[in-house]
Write a protein that holds these residues in place. Structure first.
Motif, mmCIF file in Angstrom:
data_model
loop_
_atom_site.group_PDB
_atom_site.id
_atom_site.type_symbol
_atom_site.label_atom_id
_atom_site.label_comp_id
_atom_site.label_asym_id
_atom_site.label_seq_id
_atom_site.Cartn_x
_atom_site.Cartn_y
_atom_site.Cartn_z
ATOM 1 N N UNK A 1 0.868 -1.176 0.000
ATOM 2 C CA UNK A 1 0.000 0.000 0.000
ATOM 3 C C UNK A 1 0.901 1.221 0.000
ATOM 4 N N UNK A 2 0.643 2.161 -0.888
ATOM 5 C CA UNK A 2 1.435 3.386 -1.001
ATOM 6 C C UNK A 2 0.571 4.581 -0.615
ATOM 7 N N UNK A 3 1.174 5.489 0.146
ATOM 8 C CA UNK A 3 0.586 6.806 0.407
ATOM 9 C C UNK A 3 1.629 7.839 0.008
ATOM 10 N N UNK A 4 1.279 8.765 -0.867
ATOM 11 C CA UNK A 4 2.217 9.803 -1.323
ATOM 12 C C UNK A 4 1.608 11.165 -1.039
ATOM 13 N N UNK B 1 -0.176 -1.976 -4.751
ATOM 14 C CA UNK B 1 -1.392 -2.750 -5.018
ATOM 15 C C UNK B 1 -2.617 -1.899 -4.721
ATOM 16 N N UNK B 2 -2.468 -1.006 -3.735
ATOM 17 C CA UNK B 2 -3.536 -0.101 -3.329
ATOM 18 C C UNK B 2 -2.893 1.244 -3.004
ATOM 19 N N UNK B 3 -3.551 2.325 -3.404
ATOM 20 C CA UNK B 3 -3.116 3.657 -2.979
ATOM 21 C C UNK B 3 -4.090 4.144 -1.923
ATOM 22 N N UNK B 4 -3.574 4.635 -0.797
ATOM 23 C CA UNK B 4 -4.433 5.082 0.296
ATOM 24 C C UNK B 4 -3.935 6.406 0.857
ATOM 25 N N UNK B 5 -4.842 7.362 0.988
ATOM 26 C CA UNK B 5 -4.545 8.621 1.676
ATOM 27 C C UNK B 5 -5.826 9.076 2.382
ATOM 28 N N UNK B 6 -5.998 8.658 3.633
ATOM 29 C CA UNK B 6 -7.231 9.009 4.358
ATOM 30 C C UNK B 6 -7.156 10.420 4.939
ATOM 31 N N UNK B 7 -7.045 11.413 4.071
ATOM 32 C CA UNK B 7 -6.924 12.803 4.513
ATOM 33 C C UNK B 7 -8.203 13.239 5.219
ATOM 34 N N UNK B 8 -8.036 14.168 6.146
ATOM 35 C CA UNK B 8 -9.158 14.630 6.954
ATOM 36 C C UNK B 8 -9.140 16.147 7.055
ATOM 37 N N UNK B 9 -10.293 16.712 7.319
ATOM 38 C CA UNK B 9 -10.392 18.152 7.535
ATOM 39 C C UNK B 9 -9.973 18.460 8.968
ATOM 40 N N UNK B 10 -9.255 19.583 9.120
ATOM 41 C CA UNK B 10 -8.786 19.992 10.438
ATOM 42 C C UNK B 10 -9.161 21.446 10.712
ATOM 43 N N UNK B 11 -8.924 21.870 11.940
ATOM 44 C CA UNK B 11 -9.137 23.256 12.362
ATOM 45 C C UNK B 11 -10.566 23.707 12.057
ATOM 46 N N UNK B 12 -11.521 22.887 12.530
ATOM 47 C CA UNK B 12 -12.945 23.189 12.364
ATOM 48 C C UNK B 12 -13.327 23.374 10.902
ATOM 49 N N UNK B 13 -12.689 22.591 10.058
ATOM 50 C CA UNK B 13 -13.017 22.622 8.634
ATOM 51 C C UNK B 13 -12.247 23.633 7.829
ATOM 52 N N UNK B 14 -11.349 24.405 8.466
ATOM 53 C CA UNK B 14 -10.580 25.398 7.722
ATOM 54 C C UNK B 14 -9.493 24.751 6.871
ATOM 55 N N UNK B 15 -9.099 23.525 7.211
ATOM 56 C CA UNK B 15 -8.080 22.791 6.448
ATOM 57 C C UNK B 15 -8.694 21.532 5.863
ATOM 58 N N UNK B 16 -9.331 21.611 4.698
ATOM 59 C CA UNK B 16 -9.897 20.427 4.055
ATOM 60 C C UNK B 16 -8.984 19.929 2.926
ATOM 61 N N UNK B 17 -9.350 18.813 2.353
ATOM 62 C CA UNK B 17 -8.732 18.346 1.109
ATOM 63 C C UNK B 17 -9.606 18.844 -0.029
ATOM 64 N N UNK B 18 -9.027 19.682 -0.894
ATOM 65 C CA UNK B 18 -9.825 20.251 -1.972
ATOM 66 C C UNK B 18 -10.257 19.222 -2.992
ATOM 67 N N UNK B 19 -9.344 18.309 -3.365
ATOM 68 C CA UNK B 19 -9.651 17.224 -4.306
ATOM 69 C C UNK B 19 -8.682 16.068 -4.102
#
Length: 378
Positions: free
Chosen positions: A194-197, A269-287
């Motif tokens: 599993x790769x996370x980049x 075999x699998x790419x995984x990046x379980x990104x999360x929003x932080x700082x009450x939603x001020x730091x999200x993953x845009x895409x």
């Protein structure tokens, strides 16, 4: 002939999703001039490019009077009549001065960090001014469009247009170097990987992958987690792997040159990046362009439910969207993909088809040309 001035802080040799986005557009807009910040190694990069790059003396461009005058001077000296602002805030505040200097069309690109600009009082007003000053304000996902739009005037919202990032599907493809990467890590073809980049910061979710890994190991003995990237969170992640008893099966690959990234995606075999929003939603993953790059290599993806990231996959078809704060769910989805190779292969193949249909850089370049009122590429 029209000529486009690209004004940006985000340009090589800096590496990241926004830098890749701006560079890909610069390569596809025809006659361009880039005005950007100074950074270590920039001379070597600029010498390889087929278009002029003007470097400001500072390492970060801000819309100060000095920078405004320098950008306007560059526009005039190089005969530019279109402007693409690589990241809408704060440099989009230069739009009125550029229009007064002769720019016929000004396009400002948003990426996701503008979401927090849209939620704080002072920065919200600056974003509103940008929306009112440009001809087009792009967005990368439906989610970021909605969030950013809350800060805009009615006229600014009318200027919002979708222009998501793309993937070079000739570079990111099945068999683009994964065998060599695996060999360099001491893995054979049968090793579950599993790769996370991503940059090593708390938001990207490498910590949750490490917390999930004991459960993955129990279900899939010998499974390896490869964390590609560097950043301020690295030492804590290494310590976390030690505390969880998985330090021997978690590889920290460090920063990888941009040109080598396809091979690292292909090694998974699998790419995984379980990104999360932080700082009450001020730091999200845009895409999350890395999800698209992995899909182009025919890899199923595990995506954290944050901001616009779920739009980078077709949940249950090309990958899985998970609760990014639940190591049990993350582990369960990874185990499913590592143990049902046929299902994982189907997801990967469908993921590449999805990228080929809608997420290629040439398609993005054509959109940018249209929005700048440039002729189609030859």
């Amino acid at each position: 002939m029209p000529r486009t001035l690209i004004v940006t802080n985000d340009f090589p040799p800096r590496r990241g999703g926004i830098e890749s986005f701006v560079r890909a557009l610069a390569d596809r807009l025809g006659d361009v001039v880039v005005y950007t910040a100074s950074m270590p190694g920039d001379g070597d990069v600029d010498a390889t490019l087929p278009y002029p790059v003007v470097r400001d003396r500072s390492g970060t461009l801000l819309p100060t009077p000095r920078v405004r005058d320098a950008v306007v001077r560059t526009l005039r000296e190089h005969g530019c009549d279109r402007v693409l602002i690589g990241s809408s805030v704060p440099l989009g505040l230069l739009a009125p001065a550029l229009r007064a200097a002769g720019a016929r069309r000004v396009l400002a690109v948003t990426h996701g960090h503008e979401v927090w600009w849209s939620r704080l009082p002072g920065t919200r007003q600056a974003l509103r001014r940008v929306g009112d000053g440009v001809d087009v304000l792009t967005d990368i996902s439906d989610w970021t469009r909605a969030q950013i739009g809350k800060a805009l005037s009615d006229a600014g919202r009318a200027r919002q247009t979708r222009m998501a990032p793309g993937v070079d599907t000739d570079r990111f493809r099945p068999g683009c170097g994964g065998v060599d990467v695996r060999a360099s890590l001491g893995f054979d073809d049968a090793t579950p990987v599993v790769v996370c980049a991503a940059r090593l910061v708390r938001r990207k979710g490498q910590d949750m992958l490490i917390d999930a890994w004991p459960r993955v190991q129990r279900a899939v003995p010998g499974a390896r987690l490869v964390i590609v990237g560097d950043g301020p969170y690295r030492s804590r992640l290494e310590q976390r792997a030690g505390r969880r008893g998985v330090a021997d099966v978690v590889t920290f690959a460090g920063s990888v040159p941009w040109e080598q990234m396809p091979g690292w995606m292909d090694a998974a075999d699998v790419f995984a990046m379980p990104s999360r929003s932080r700082l009450l939603g001020l730091e999200p993953e845009g895409l999350g362009i890395v999800f698209l790059e992995a899909a182009a290599c025919e890899k199923p993806v595990v995506v954290g439910r944050s901001g616009g990231a779920p739009e980078a996959t077709d949940d249950g078809v090309t990958g899985h969207v998970v609760d990014p704060r639940d190591p049990d769910e993350i582990a369960r989805r990874i185990v499913e993909l590592l143990t049902d190779r046929a299902a994982a292969a189907r997801m990967g193949a469908l993921g590449r088809e999805r990228v080929l249909a809608s997420w290629q850089w040439d398609q993005v370049g054509a959109t940018a040309r249209r929005l700048l009122d440039l002729p189609p590429a030859a």
